[in-house]
Design a protein around this motif. Structure first.
Motif, PDB file in Angstrom:
ATOM      1  N   LEU A   9      38.202 -55.000  10.626  1.00 10.49           N
ATOM      2  CA  LEU A   9      36.930 -54.585  10.037  1.00 10.49           C
ATOM      3  C   LEU A   9      36.689 -53.105  10.324  1.00 10.49           C
ATOM      4  CD1 LEU A   9      34.679 -57.613  11.051  1.00 10.49           C
ATOM      5  CD2 LEU A   9      35.505 -57.078   8.748  1.00 10.49           C
ATOM      6  N   TRP A  13      31.086 -50.590  11.473  1.00 16.12           N
ATOM      7  CA  TRP A  13      30.227 -51.762  11.269  1.00 16.12           C
ATOM      8  C   TRP A  13      29.863 -52.326  12.632  1.00 16.12           C
ATOM      9  CZ3 TRP A  13      26.841 -54.047   8.550  1.00 16.12           C
ATOM     10  CH2 TRP A  13      26.612 -55.422   8.608  1.00 16.12           C
ATOM     11  N   LYS A  16      29.362 -57.171  14.768  1.00 16.72           N
ATOM     12  CA  LYS A  16      30.647 -57.868  14.702  1.00 16.72           C
ATOM     13  C   LYS A  16      30.489 -59.369  14.493  1.00 16.72           C
ATOM     14  CE  LYS A  16      32.572 -53.923  15.420  1.00 16.72           C
ATOM     15  NZ  LYS A  16      33.129 -53.170  14.278  1.00 16.72           N
ATOM     16  N   TYR A  20      30.843 -59.734   7.296  1.00 16.93           N
ATOM     17  CA  TYR A  20      30.986 -58.370   6.799  1.00 16.93           C
ATOM     18  C   TYR A  20      30.538 -58.220   5.339  1.00 16.93           C
ATOM     19  CZ  TYR A  20      32.680 -53.698   5.988  1.00 16.93           C
ATOM     20  OH  TYR A  20      32.733 -52.363   5.673  1.00 16.93           O
ATOM     21  N   ALA A  23      27.606 -56.106   4.902  1.00 20.25           N
ATOM     22  CA  ALA A  23      27.814 -54.656   4.896  1.00 20.25           C
ATOM     23  C   ALA A  23      28.096 -54.174   3.479  1.00 20.25           C
ATOM     24  CB  ALA A  23      28.976 -54.281   5.814  1.00 20.25           C
ATOM     25  N   TRP A 141      32.881 -61.285  -2.530  1.00 15.32           N
ATOM     26  CA  TRP A 141      32.485 -61.600  -1.161  1.00 15.32           C
ATOM     27  C   TRP A 141      31.559 -62.811  -1.056  1.00 15.32           C
ATOM     28  CZ3 TRP A 141      34.007 -59.657   3.553  1.00 15.32           C
ATOM     29  CH2 TRP A 141      34.861 -58.564   3.515  1.00 15.32           C
ATOM     30  N   PHE A 200      32.324 -48.156   3.904  1.00 18.63           N
ATOM     31  CA  PHE A 200      32.028 -49.582   4.058  1.00 18.63           C
ATOM     32  C   PHE A 200      32.488 -50.511   2.931  1.00 18.63           C
ATOM     33  CE2 PHE A 200      28.688 -47.524   6.687  1.00 18.63           C
ATOM     34  CZ  PHE A 200      29.080 -48.055   7.915  1.00 18.63           C
ATOM     35  N   ARG A 202      34.764 -52.694   0.752  1.00 16.78           N
ATOM     36  CA  ARG A 202      36.115 -53.249   0.860  1.00 16.78           C
ATOM     37  C   ARG A 202      36.319 -54.299  -0.233  1.00 16.78           C
ATOM     38  NH1 ARG A 202      35.954 -49.416   3.581  1.00 16.78           N
ATOM     39  NH2 ARG A 202      36.848 -49.058   5.657  1.00 16.78           N
ATOM     40  N   PRO A 205      37.047 -60.773   1.129  1.00 15.13           N
ATOM     41  CA  PRO A 205      37.068 -61.259   2.516  1.00 15.13           C
ATOM     42  C   PRO A 205      38.441 -61.701   2.995  1.00 15.13           C
ATOM     43  CG  PRO A 205      35.921 -62.807   1.066  1.00 15.13           C
ATOM     44  CD  PRO A 205      36.112 -61.552   0.286  1.00 15.13           C
TER      45      PRO A 205
END
Length: 436
Positions: A9, A13, A16, A20, A23, A141, A200, A202, A205
């Protein structure tokens, strides 16, 4: 396969123990907020100041918006497949840099063709880079919470359209000039699109050993795909070729092309319309704030509603509200009626912002969402791009927007019919294994 290569990750960020995907949601909301200088509500407060200084006709300012919409649809079809393969990060960052440069160019333009080229390029980048990028990212996501996740992106977009005209553009235009306002917006886009997008956003997942919605990987371990092409996460994904063979794809494409034919044109021309009827230009920022503020405030409710009730019914309701708003706009010659229009149209706009993302993802899955959305936007673009130009031309020829708003009402009735006919598709059993 790429999905099996687990990456760490991003270090920045801090949460944890939080999925994510949130984010990605937060970043999507931020970059959506910052891309709004390329959208109709912000452009609308620049229309009269630009025309008064440079002596342009209403159709000349509308052409730039149409060119950008058309360019966005063409490039969406090219970029969509790349978003599925590589993710939205690079697309969002590059688009943010282009929009920043475009806004600086707009601050020094002197000819209509300058405006057409610059604004057209900026809107193309916003639609095909930022907007399509974040919608595909969110579709990847989230599944069960997709409507609520998309609602935060919508809140960012509509809050930007509400606040930027009121807090940034209109005050700077009144105190200095529209040129100074474009410089201020350029600084905003660089700080709020390029930087957070790179840090941030991406792809999906699975790249991090996660599943959509934050489900544990062991919950789907060893789960076989069913004969209809169900992915390990439980969602059925269609390829682009499979989606094109369904009637719903074409009906949804007709619906989106027609709703944005009307909506984007109204975004550009609602402010000039009420100003032409005698409403003070000082009300323009507040007017846009009411429309887009309502869209923003209603977004989470729309997202939660479309997670609970079938997205088709939510989309139909948003269409009905938009159609009713067209009738109200015909009588908006004073501030109270303009406010009523703003609230009703804002509710419809908020609903459609959620619907256009959620309905394609829910109907066709997330694996090829970029390619499917890209093709749909390519087909829809030529029609949706003409709405603003048509409204401007009608105003120039008839000295009134009434005919344009009646045309948009009829268009929204067509949208409603298409949405109601667009039943969720079923993947044939012969489709075989799920797409990789």
């Amino acid at each position: 396969m790429r999905e099996q290569q687990h990456q760490p990750l991003p270090r920045l960020w801090p949460f944890k123990n939080v999925f994510y995907g949130w984010a990605v949601v937060g970043t999507s909301a931020l970059v959506s907020f910052a891309q709004v200088p390329m959208y109709g509500p912000v452009l609308s407060v620049f229309v009269n100041p630009i025309e008064q200084e440079l002596g342009w006709a209403r159709w000349e300012t509308s052409v730039a918006f149409a060119l950008g919409s058309l360019g966005g649809s063409v490039f969406s079809s090219i970029i969509g497949g790349q978003l599925d393969r590589y993710g939205a990060r690079t697309a969002v960052v590059v688009a943010g840099m282009i929009v920043t440069g475009v806004l600086l160019g707009l601050a020094v333009m002197t000819e209509p063709w300058h405006f057409w080229g610059l604004f057209g390029l900026g809107r193309t980048s916003a639609l095909a880079g930022v907007n399509l990028g974040v919608t595909v990212a969110l579709g990847n996501w989230f599944i069960r919470k997709r409507g609520r996740a998309v609602s935060f992106m919508s809140i960012g977009l509509r809050a930007g359209q509400a606040m930027v005209p009121l807090v940034i553009a209109t005050p700077i235009i009144l105190a200095y000039s529209w040129r100074h306002a474009y410089v201020a917006l350029a600084v905003m886009t660089f700080l709020l699109i390029a930087l957070p997008g790179w840090l941030f956003i991406r792809r999906r997942p699975e790249d991090f050993g996660l599943l959509p919605d934050g489900a544990r990987p062991d919950e789907a371990a060893g789960r076989p795909a069913d004969v209809r092409g169900q992915d390990a996460d439980g969602e059925v994904s269609f390829t682009l070729a499979e989606a094109k063979r369904t009637a719903s794809f074409w009906l949804l494409t007709i619906a989106t092309m027609t709703v944005f034919f009307a909506q984007t044109a109204v975004n550009v021309h609602a402010v000039p319309s009420v100003e032409d009827r005698g409403v003070s230009p000082a009300f323009s920022g507040a007017f846009v704030f009411i429309i887009m503020g309502t869209a923003a405030l209603s977004s989470y409710a729309w997202g939660a509603f479309m997670d609970k009730v079938h997205v088709r019914w939510g989309t139909a309701l948003a269409t009905v509200l938009s159609a009713v708003a067209m009738i109200i706009l015909l009588f908006a010659d004073n501030i109270p009626v303009a406010i009523v229009f703003g609230v009703v149209f804002g509710l419809g706009t908020g609903g459609w912002t959620i619907a256009q993302t959620v309905i394609f993802a829910n109907y066709y899955g997330r694996r090829h969402l970029g390619a499917i959305r890209g093709l749909s936007q390519l087909l829809a673009g030529p029609v949706s791009a003409t709405g603003a130009v048509l409204a401007g031309a009608i105003k120039d020829l008839t000295e009134s927007y009434e005919l344009a708003f009646l045309i948009f009402f009829v268009a929204l009735v067509i949208v409603l019919m298409a949405v109601l006919l667009a039943k969720p598709p079923r993947k044939p059993a012969s489709a075989g294994s799920p797409p990789s």
